[in-house]
Design an enzyme around this catalytic site. Structure first.
Site, PDB file in Angstrom:
ATOM      1  N   TYR A  57      -5.123  -0.598  10.156  1.00 32.69           N
ATOM      2  CA  TYR A  57      -6.376  -0.794  10.101  1.00 32.69           C
ATOM      3  C   TYR A  57      -6.423  -1.873  11.161  1.00 32.69           C
ATOM      4  CZ  TYR A  57      -2.118  -0.421   6.623  1.00 32.69           C
ATOM      5  OH  TYR A  57      -1.682  -0.008   5.373  1.00 32.69           O
ATOM      6  N   TYR A  64       1.575  -2.930  -3.588  1.00 32.12           N
ATOM      7  CA  TYR A  64       0.724  -1.824  -2.902  1.00 32.12           C
ATOM      8  C   TYR A  64       1.616  -0.674  -3.160  1.00 32.12           C
ATOM      9  CZ  TYR A  64       0.049  -0.486   2.079  1.00 32.12           C
ATOM     10  OH  TYR A  64       0.312   0.955   2.487  1.00 32.12           O
ATOM     11  N   ASP A  72       9.168   1.795  -7.473  1.00 27.36           N
ATOM     12  CA  ASP A  72       8.450   2.013  -5.858  1.00 27.36           C
ATOM     13  C   ASP A  72      10.181   0.818  -5.202  1.00 27.36           C
ATOM     14  OD1 ASP A  72       7.367   2.064  -3.663  1.00 27.36           O
ATOM     15  OD2 ASP A  72       5.597   1.710  -3.643  1.00 27.36           O
ATOM     16  N   LYS A  91      11.369   2.610   3.874  1.00 25.92           N
ATOM     17  CA  LYS A  91      10.735   2.070   4.892  1.00 25.92           C
ATOM     18  C   LYS A  91      12.533   1.922   6.026  1.00 25.92           C
ATOM     19  CE  LYS A  91       6.789  -0.368   4.376  1.00 25.92           C
ATOM     20  NZ  LYS A  91       6.076  -0.376   3.696  1.00 25.92           N
TER      21      LYS A  91
END
Ligand code: PLP
Length: 439
Positions: free
Chosen positions: A22, A154, A255, A284
């Site tokens: 980002y 997200y 998710d 993750k």
């Protein structure tokens, strides 16, 4: 051996050539140069503000649940490295991947029986979405191609995941015209312990019913909206989604990339609701933060639907699918997690976060403080601009803690092995960061 380079030279090259998450190019904010990490501590190559060691309050984007340089995970990696670090997964298979898939099937909700190993969370979301679209195509309903989600979510940075990220506040709003247009419900009312709001449940039902003919799936982050704003909602909404999806013939994707492997106090957030999705993504923490790996799991109905269609295969196959090194470490990480009382560990962290952040609620500029499992967040009354963001990060570093505030949030998702004293330093640093951002 390559020539040694000074920290200053490395950082100069970094700024010239290396893109960071980002970030712009060349980089504007100087990143910290990390030399090594062990337990919950990051060792810096050179002191910053007199600090050369930081307690990691971020667990490397929520993945390093057992901390760094863990002997058990190191041993798993070493031992697999001596056999093979990689072989292709097309036409070949191997024990670490088979063991991992079997383990994931065992520990996730019962109906999930089949595992697609992907190389990152975003790719697993792409695969999950492809599974759902193809299921309906095979069932003779090719018009069912859209997705429904609630605002504030997200799901990753590749194309389909971006289309279901929060369309307004999120990082991807500039792509609105180019992305597939999905159906958005309002953000779920906040509060893990709050009773589900009947009017909101009705809204979900009505929206799913209205779009049923064109919806392939509903996709949500269960219980916690993470990168979209660290918000918690009632597990009751997951039950409502399951009912509505069943009633109107729509698949349900959870998710669990951020929430999986104990982070919210349940092994998977779906367990809080006792609800099974048709497809689930994990990532993750799956390798304990060692290597990149994720998976999309699906039910037998979804798998058979795809495999019984006119194109009877799932056309997806990343080069590094099922990577032996990553799957071997994932097996060790999951076994390590399950071999001790992880629920008590996460509970201990939850208690420490509640205690340590109680002061934060009284600080000026704080809108709310929330804790669930090993997640603690201070939400500010207004978003941090660049100067206040830097002030907050610097204050955390001076307190010896690594935090990465975003938008209006100063938060932590520490490794589960974080001791009580280190946890107290993390919460103190969050309060110091809050004060500095207001000062
Ligand atoms: C991080 C995250 C992703 C994307 O995973 P990557 O490995 O970064 O591609 C997707 N969904 C959720 C909920 C996440 O937290």
């Amino acid at each position: 051996m390559p020539e040694p380079m000074s920290p200053a030279r490395l950082l100069e090259l970094d700024q010239q050539h290396v893109w960071h998450p980002y970030g712009p190019m060349p980089g504007r904010n100087r990143p910290l140069l990390v030399e090594s990490a062990a337990g919950v501590r990051l060792q810096l190559a050179e002191p910053v503000a007199g600090v050369s060691e930081l307690i990691d309050g971020m667990a490397s984007w929520w993945s390093a649940i057992h901390g760094y340089n863990h002997p058990v995970l190191n041993e798993a990696a070493h031992s697999q490295l001596g056999r093979m670090s990689h072989v292709m997964f097309g036409g070949l298979t191997h024990e670490p991947a088979i063991r991992l898939a079997t383990k994931l099937v065992e520990i996730t909700p019962e109906p999930l029986q089949h595992v697609f190993l992907a190389d990152s969370g975003s790719v697993s979301v792409e695969v999950a979405i492809k599974m759902c679209l193809q299921y309906w195509r095979s069932a003779g309903k090719p018009a069912k191609q859209r997705l429904l989600t609630w605002r504030g979510g997200y799901h990753g940075d590749t194309w389909q995941p971006m289309s279901v990220c929060d369309p307004d506040g999120g990082m991807h709003h500039i792509w609105q015209g180019a992305l597939p247009r999905q159906v958005f419900a309002d953000q779920p009312p906040a509060g893990f312990d709050a009773e589900p709001d009947a009017a909101y449940v009705r809204e979900l039902h009505e929206l799913i019913a209205l779009h049923a003919d064109e919806l392939a799936a509903v996709i949500v982050e269960p219980v916690v909206q993470n990168a979209g704003g660290m918000r918690f909602h009632s597990p009751g909404y997951l039950r409502a989604l399951r009912q509505a999806c069943d009633a109107y013939g729509v698949l349900l994707i959870f998710d669990e990339i951020a929430t999986g492997f104990g982070r919210t106090g349940a092994l998977f957030a779906a367990d809080h609701a006792n609800v099974a999705p048709d497809v689930m993504c994990v990532g993750k923490a799956i390798t304990g933060g060692y290597l990149t790996l994720a998976a999309a799991l699906c039910t037998t109905e979804v798998a058979q639907g795809i495999s019984g269609g006119d194109v009877p295969v799932l056309a997806h196959g990343p080069t590094f699918m099922g990577n032996p090194l990553a799957t071997a470490v994932a097996n060790a990480s999951i076994d390590l997690l399950l071999s001790h009382d992880w629920q008590a560990e996460v509970k201990r962290i939850e208690t420490g976060l509640i205690d340590g952040l109680s002061e934060a609620a009284t600080l000026p500029g704080v809108a709310s403080v929330r804790v669930l499992g090993a997640i603690g967040a201070i939400q500010l009354e207004r978003p941090l601009d660049e100067a206040r963001m830097a002030a907050a990060s610097d204050a955390a570093i001076r307190s010896g803690v690594w935090l990465r505030p975003f938008r209006d949030l100063i938060y932590t998702m520490p490794p589960y092995i974080t001791g009580d004293q280190d946890l107290a330093r993390i919460t103190a640093a969050m309060c110091a960061a809050t004060r500095a951002s207001e000062g």
